[in-house]
Design an enzyme around this catalytic site. Structure first.
Site, PDB file in Angstrom:
ATOM      1  N   ASP A   1      77.145  64.706  -8.680  1.00 18.29           N
ATOM      2  CA  ASP A   1      78.262  64.494  -9.982  1.00 18.29           C
ATOM      3  C   ASP A   1      78.181  65.391 -11.465  1.00 18.29           C
ATOM      4  O   ASP A   1      77.069  65.198 -11.682  1.00 18.29           O
ATOM      5  CB  ASP A   1      77.808  63.588 -10.520  1.00 18.29           C
ATOM      6  CG  ASP A   1      79.061  62.642 -11.264  1.00 18.29           C
ATOM      7  OD1 ASP A   1      80.312  61.777 -11.196  1.00 18.29           O
ATOM      8  OD2 ASP A   1      79.135  62.094 -12.605  1.00 18.29           O
TER       9      ASP A   1
ATOM     10  N   GLU B   1      62.926  72.213   2.088  1.00 18.54           N
ATOM     11  CA  GLU B   1      61.919  71.276   2.718  1.00 18.54           C
ATOM     12  C   GLU B   1      61.827  70.970   3.692  1.00 18.54           C
ATOM     13  O   GLU B   1      61.325  70.069   4.728  1.00 18.54           O
ATOM     14  CB  GLU B   1      60.931  70.437   1.914  1.00 18.54           C
ATOM     15  CG  GLU B   1      60.800  71.636   0.469  1.00 18.54           C
ATOM     16  CD  GLU B   1      60.234  70.884  -0.884  1.00 18.54           C
ATOM     17  OE1 GLU B   1      60.501  68.903  -0.567  1.00 18.54           O
ATOM     18  OE2 GLU B   1      60.088  70.862  -1.513  1.00 18.54           O
TER      19      GLU B   1
HETATM   20  C1  NOJ Z   1      82.793  62.481 -12.140  1.00 12.69           C
HETATM   21  C2  NOJ Z   1      82.950  61.424 -11.254  1.00 12.69           C
HETATM   22  O1  NOJ Z   1      83.844  61.102 -10.572  1.00 12.69           O
HETATM   23  C3  NOJ Z   1      83.949  60.136 -12.163  1.00 12.69           C
HETATM   24  O2  NOJ Z   1      83.686  58.914 -11.472  1.00 12.69           O
HETATM   25  C4  NOJ Z   1      82.490  59.196 -13.998  1.00 12.69           C
HETATM   26  O3  NOJ Z   1      83.441  58.575 -14.148  1.00 12.69           O
HETATM   27  C5  NOJ Z   1      81.889  61.040 -14.105  1.00 12.69           C
HETATM   28  N1  NOJ Z   1      82.151  61.601 -13.365  1.00 12.69           N
HETATM   29  C6  NOJ Z   1      81.182  60.453 -15.087  1.00 12.69           C
HETATM   30  O4  NOJ Z   1      79.836  60.046 -13.890  1.00 12.69           O
END
Ligand code: NOJ
Length: 553
Positions: free
Chosen positions: A212, A266
């Protein structure tokens, strides 16, 4: 396990299906999807013809941002089940030949994470505070935020703490919601925690991680103010080749992924990292998939190309060139849990104007029939491209965005942080329909659903599409089996010219793909028609239609 190239490089051509756990299948009737629900429906995914499943977050979380606010990276939130449920899901997916990727959220934790709670309690100057980005405020009494950064969900990116005695205190950075404080990735302690989190899930057998905000972890030294370029019709105005954004794509971020690459090794050579990085241009994005970093990154340039032959073509050409230059496959994606479903996006007059979501007050509304027709054509084009493709749950049913969600049902923090001005992403997150006649369309045995499902969704229910010739479900199955038979994911693309301005035509191995993105009828070449997004008479390819043919020569 053998170490053949094909097995090691499964991800180069894989079709990966995103499951959004809260909206996929609910086993206990509380109206929220869960891990046992997913496990029970895995056979349906296997028969669709996908290679892997990516699970959006199911970790312990107060759910202020649908689980992207993690309070314990190594446990399952009780609303989704238990670690045993996860292990069972993992084992069952392996039995069905499906790989499993989980989400990793390293840019920020939840404000309910014990690390953040300890940081607040420990006070300024402590080791605990040094795990996050706490700063004193500006102004005579520290009453102004440390810089001018804005949250992605609207409003300032800084929140000021109040001490237990009511005195205003330090500020902390949150590029997203106030409940999502950013970690300080200059702190080696943070690095060590995440190495262990990766190992925890790798030991449990996951095949990889979708990372993310993979462009955001490292901030520019000194946290300088940022003044974005003025709004411009030029879609490349914000290219990172032109602007230096102090919180995105800072060069130091790559050291993190080189380190994680070694952690994954790993556990062998077939575990992967996929970046969620909103970075343009593609040549810059390709830095995330250099040989010693990640294996894949989402390709949002393709997702945002719109319904225009030149822009789709240039996104494909540029993607293959940029990723090819670093030896990585391209990925392709049209929908996910953050964007308007492509069956509706392609029906909008100006999709770029609606990046923050659509709702009851949006005018004009998407043209549903046109959107679905173009979405099917776009998917058939996408699934013929060499590389890996990501699908989002429900797109195989042709699901549209849900527009008429009542304000009171909405849960996306974007909606709240903009006082309802931006609808946000709830419209693509509505629980999916499985059986037309069942309570909650088979999503939940109790008939509950955390977001209301529109009654018209009966016609999109999977059991109905199973029985309907020409349904979107049947189109996806045919496309996926044909893609696998001809190994299109591992193929090469050769453009074919002479079909007219609005037409994209290329050859991938034995398969010729013609996508009519224009207004005029196009003429198909000779060959055996193996898939079409709409019925076709003779060799005339109508607008908004894609066809695959196998060359007869
Ligand atoms: C990207 C994620 O896909 C989204 O749903 C989220 O709100 C933001 N990052 C923050 O984590």
């Amino acid at each position: 396990m053998t170490s053949s190239t094909a097995q090691t490089d499964w991800w180069r051509s894989a079709v990966i299906y995103q499951v959004y756990p809260r909206s996929f299948a609910d086993s206990n009737g509380d109206g929220l999807g869960d891990l046992p629900g997913i496990t029970s429906r895995l056979p349906r995914l296997a028969e669709l013809g996908i290679d892997a499943v990516w699970l959006s977050p199911f970790y312990t979380s107060p759910q202020k941002d649908a689980g992207y606010d993690v309070a314990d990276y190594c446990d399952v939130d009780p609303i989704f089940g238990t670690l045993d449920d996860f292990d069972h899901l993992r084992a069952e997916s392996a039995k069905l030949g499906l790989r499993l990727i989980v989400d990793l959220v390293p840019n920020h934790t939840s404000s309910a994470h014990p690390w953040f709670e300890a940081a607040v309690a420990a006070g300024p100057g402590s080791d605990e505070r040094a795990r996050y980005l706490f700063r004193d405020g500006k102004g005579a009494n520290g009453e102004l935020p440390p810089n001018n950064w804005q949250s992605n969900f609207g409003g300032p990116a800084w929140t000021r703490l109040t001490g237990t005695d009511g005195t205003p205190e330090q500020w902390y950075l949150h590029l997203f919601d106030t409940s999502q404080p950013d970690l300080d990735w200059t702190n080696p302690w943070v690095h060590e925690q995440f190495r262990e989190i990766l190992r925890f899930w790798l030991r449990r057998g996951v095949d990889g991680f979708r990372v993310d905000v993979a462009h955001g972890l490292v901030k520019k030294v000194g946290l300088p103010d940022y003044f974005p370029p003025p709004p411009s019709p030029d879609p490349h105005a914000n290219d990172l080749a032109r602007v230096d954004i102090p919180f995105w794509a800072q060069p130091g971020v790559h050291d993190i992924y080189r380190d994680w690459h070694r952690v994954l090794q790993e556990f062998g050579t077939d575990r992967i990292l996929c970046a969620e990085a909103w970075v343009e241009p593609l040549t810059r994005l390709a830095e995330w998939v250099r040989p010693d970093e990640m294996e894949q990154t989402f390709n949002f340039t393709f997702l945002e190309a719109g319904w225009s032959a030149p822009s789709i073509r240039s996104s494909i050409v540029d993607s293959l060139a940029a990723f090819g230059a670093v030896g990585a496959p391209s990925t392709w994606v049209l929908s996910n849990h953050d964007v308007i479903r492509h069956a509706s996006r392609f029906g909008l007059e100006n999709p770029r104007a609606h990046r923050t979501g659509i709702g009851p007050r949006t005018e004009p509304r998407p043209d549903a029939a046109l959107g679905l027709r173009r979405a099917r054509a776009a998917t058939l084009l996408m699934l013929a491209l060499p590389g890996s493709a990501y699908l989002y749950q429900g797109e195989e049913l042709g699901l549209p965005e849900v527009i008429d969600l009542p304000d009171g049902a909405r849960q996306d923090p974007t909606f709240f942080r903009t006082n309802g001005a931006n609808y946000g992403r709830d419209g693509c997150r509505v629980p999916i329909p499985w059986e037309a006649a069942a309570p909650a369309f088979g999503f939940s045995p109790s008939g509950k659903s955390w977001l209301p499902q529109p009654t018209e969704w009966a016609e999109f229910a999977r059991d109905r599409e199973e029985r309907t010739e020409g349904s979107t479900l049947k189109l996806y199955r045919l496309a996926l089996s044909t893609r696998a038979r001809h190994d299109l994911g591992n193929g090469d693309l050769e453009w074919l010219d002479g079909y007219g301005d609005g037409v994209l035509a290329f050859r991938n191995g034995e398969v010729i793909v013609v996508a009519n993105v224009g207004q005029a009828i196009a003429e198909l070449p000779h060959g055996e028609l193996v898939a079409t997004s709409e019925p076709i008479i003779g060799s005339a390819l109508p607008p908004d239609t894609t066809a695959w043919l196998v060359a007869r020569d």
